[in-house]
Scaffold this motif. Structure first.
Motif, short mmCIF file in Angstrom:
data_model
loop_
_atom_site.label_atom_id
_atom_site.label_comp_id
_atom_site.label_asym_id
_atom_site.label_seq_id
_atom_site.Cartn_x
_atom_site.Cartn_y
_atom_site.Cartn_z
N ASP A 177 0.66 -0.83 -0.25
CA ASP A 177 -0.09 0.11 0.19
C ASP A 177 0.64 1.30 0.23
N ALA A 178 2.46 0.93 -0.56
CA ALA A 178 2.84 2.55 -0.39
C ALA A 178 2.58 3.08 -1.62
N PHE A 179 1.11 2.80 -2.24
CA PHE A 179 1.46 3.82 -3.34
C PHE A 179 0.38 5.10 -2.94
N GLY A 202 -2.94 7.30 -1.80
CA GLY A 202 -3.45 8.62 -1.91
C GLY A 202 -2.10 9.36 -2.67
N ARG A 203 -0.92 8.25 -3.17
CA ARG A 203 0.14 9.99 -3.80
C ARG A 203 -0.51 10.16 -5.13
N ALA A 204 0.29 10.61 -5.20
CA ALA A 204 0.54 11.54 -7.18
C ALA A 204 1.40 10.31 -7.66
N CYS A 205 1.18 10.70 -8.89
CA CYS A 205 2.10 10.40 -10.07
C CYS A 205 2.04 11.29 -11.36
N VAL A 206 3.11 11.64 -11.82
CA VAL A 206 3.40 12.09 -12.95
C VAL A 206 3.51 11.56 -14.25
N ILE A 207 3.15 12.19 -15.25
CA ILE A 207 3.11 10.72 -16.71
C ILE A 207 3.45 12.52 -17.25
N CYS A 208 4.49 12.45 -18.31
CA CYS A 208 5.08 13.12 -18.65
C CYS A 208 4.86 12.24 -20.61
N GLU A 209 5.04 13.45 -21.26
CA GLU A 209 4.44 13.06 -22.94
C GLU A 209 3.62 12.27 -22.91
N LYS A 210 2.25 11.99 -22.48
CA LYS A 210 1.55 10.66 -22.61
C LYS A 210 0.85 11.28 -23.93
N GLU A 211 1.73 12.21 -25.04
CA GLU A 211 0.73 12.04 -26.24
C GLU A 211 1.81 11.67 -27.23
N LYS A 212 2.45 10.89 -26.47
CA LYS A 212 3.94 10.43 -27.49
C LYS A 212 3.79 8.62 -27.41
N VAL A 217 -1.34 3.60 -22.66
CA VAL A 217 -1.43 5.25 -21.40
C VAL A 217 -2.85 4.57 -21.14
N ASP A 218 -3.68 4.33 -21.76
CA ASP A 218 -5.06 3.72 -20.61
C ASP A 218 -4.77 2.39 -19.36
N ALA A 219 -3.75 1.79 -19.73
CA ALA A 219 -3.34 0.74 -19.41
C ALA A 219 -2.30 1.62 -18.12
N ILE A 220 -1.71 2.09 -18.13
CA ILE A 220 -0.98 2.51 -17.11
C ILE A 220 -1.80 3.31 -15.95
N GLU A 221 -2.38 4.25 -16.54
CA GLU A 221 -3.43 4.57 -15.18
C GLU A 221 -4.34 3.64 -15.27
N THR A 222 -4.92 2.77 -15.29
CA THR A 222 -5.95 1.88 -14.86
C THR A 222 -4.37 1.41 -13.77
N LEU A 258 -3.93 1.75 -7.71
CA LEU A 258 -2.93 1.32 -6.86
C LEU A 258 -2.92 2.54 -5.78
N GLY A 259 -4.71 3.33 -6.05
CA GLY A 259 -4.91 4.22 -5.86
C GLY A 259 -3.85 5.86 -5.72
N MET A 260 -3.61 5.55 -7.14
CA MET A 260 -2.55 7.32 -6.81
C MET A 260 -3.65 8.38 -8.16
N ASN A 261 -2.76 9.52 -7.81
CA ASN A 261 -3.39 10.34 -8.88
C ASN A 261 -2.94 10.69 -9.50
N ILE A 262 -3.05 11.15 -11.04
CA ILE A 262 -2.77 11.53 -12.26
C ILE A 262 -2.31 13.07 -12.74
N ILE A 263 -1.45 13.33 -12.86
CA ILE A 263 -1.00 14.55 -13.55
C ILE A 263 0.23 14.29 -14.05
N TYR A 264 -0.06 15.35 -15.39
CA TYR A 264 0.47 14.99 -17.01
C TYR A 264 1.20 16.62 -16.62
#
Length: 293
Positions: A145-147, A149-159, A165-170, A175-181
């Motif tokens: 349960d490390a992740f 409530g934590r944030a996860c940054v995704i960079c260059e999503k459009e590439k 991208v959908d799979a990684i976001e899912t 795992l309970g993370m919030n996605i930031i681009y």
């Protein structure tokens, strides 16, 4: 190139390869297993000792050399020091097929994204940074349960292809993370301010105390909660953090220069016995309460 025509990638029952079997990758593997996302986890490690320990701890099911592990996996997750990530990632990208996908967990993003920008398989890679960590390292440092409530940054999503991208976001959301681009350059700048400077400050404070306080017993006996919480990051792995500082050198120098400026203000207030200015500096710092509760 983002390819929206690919079918959605299944994110349950995956065969996963984790490159690195330490804090981040180990915690990630445990989370994948606990959430039913991985049916089989393969570990790739520099040392046989770490690989065996990861098996003993139930983090991975087997350990294999990199190329063998890639060929058996649906998803490859790379969480190793950033100076070794680029060559390892290039090998991975040279090996994968269109049916596989790759993500990394590195604390710097620009150098890696630039290194892979013209690779013909770039579209099967997602650049990520789960914003979590501790001062510990190795398989034993992995926690459940490390992740959450934590944030996860995704960079260059459009590439990256939409299906991965959908799979990684899912995966990260499960795992309970919030996605930031962010773009990679912006990520590295912000990471320098909210993460990298904290580690440098902690290393420097530890060195200051070790230089000036020659009695280990006194440090142990008198160090309170404030000191421990400030200096705990100094226990972090040098082999992991030195490459981060060097790879993000320009941003780290920028924030370090500002930090030194702030320290000089405190020094000046004390030298001049200027209580009003000293309190002003601290009251201004208290504004962080608006952000961090």
């Amino acid at each position: 190139m983002n390819n929206s025509s690919k079918e959605a990638k299944t994110v349950e029952g995956l065969t996963v390869c984790i490159v690195g079997v330490g804090l981040i990758s180990g915690s990630f593997a445990l989370a994948l297993r606990d959430k039913g996302l991985a049916k089989h986890i393969i570990g790739v490690s520099r040392t046989e000792k770490s690989a065996n320990r990861a098996i003993e701890l139930g983090i991975i099911d087997e350990a294999l050399p990199l190329l063998e592990a890639i060929k058996k996996s649906d998803f490859i997750y790379v969480a190793i020091p950033v100076d070794t990530t680029i060559p390892i990632m290039q090998t991975i990208m040279d090996t994968i097929t269109e049916q596989q996908f790759v993500a990394d967990a590195g604390s710097t993003k620009l150098a890696l994204c630039e290194a892979l920008q013209n690779h013909p398989m770039r579209h099967r890679f997602v650049a990520t940074h789960p914003m979590w960590g501790t001062e510990y390292s190795g398989p034993e440092a992995a926690v459940r349960d490390a992740f959450k409530g934590r944030a996860c940054v995704i960079c260059e999503k459009e590439k990256s292809d939409k299906d991965i991208v959908d799979a990684i976001e899912t995966i990260y959301k499960t795992l309970g993370m919030n996605i930031i681009y962010m773009d990679a350059a912006a990520h590295d700048m912000h990471a320098a301010y909210v993460s990298h400077i904290s580690h440098i400050t902690s290393f420097a404070l530890a060195n200051t105390v070790l230089e000036k306080e020659k009695e280990d017993d006194a440090i142990f006996a008198l160090a309170g909660g404030g000191f421990e919480s400030t200096v705990r990051l100094a226990k972090s792995s040098a082999s992991m953090w030195a490459p981060i500082f060097m790879q993000n050198r320009d941003n780290v120098l920028d924030v370090l220069n500002e930090h030194i400026t702030q320290l000089r203000k405190f020094k000046s207030a004390l030298e001049k016995e200027n209580l009003e200015f000293l309190e002003e500096l601290m009251h201004n710092a208290n504004k962080i309460n608006r952000i961090l509760k």
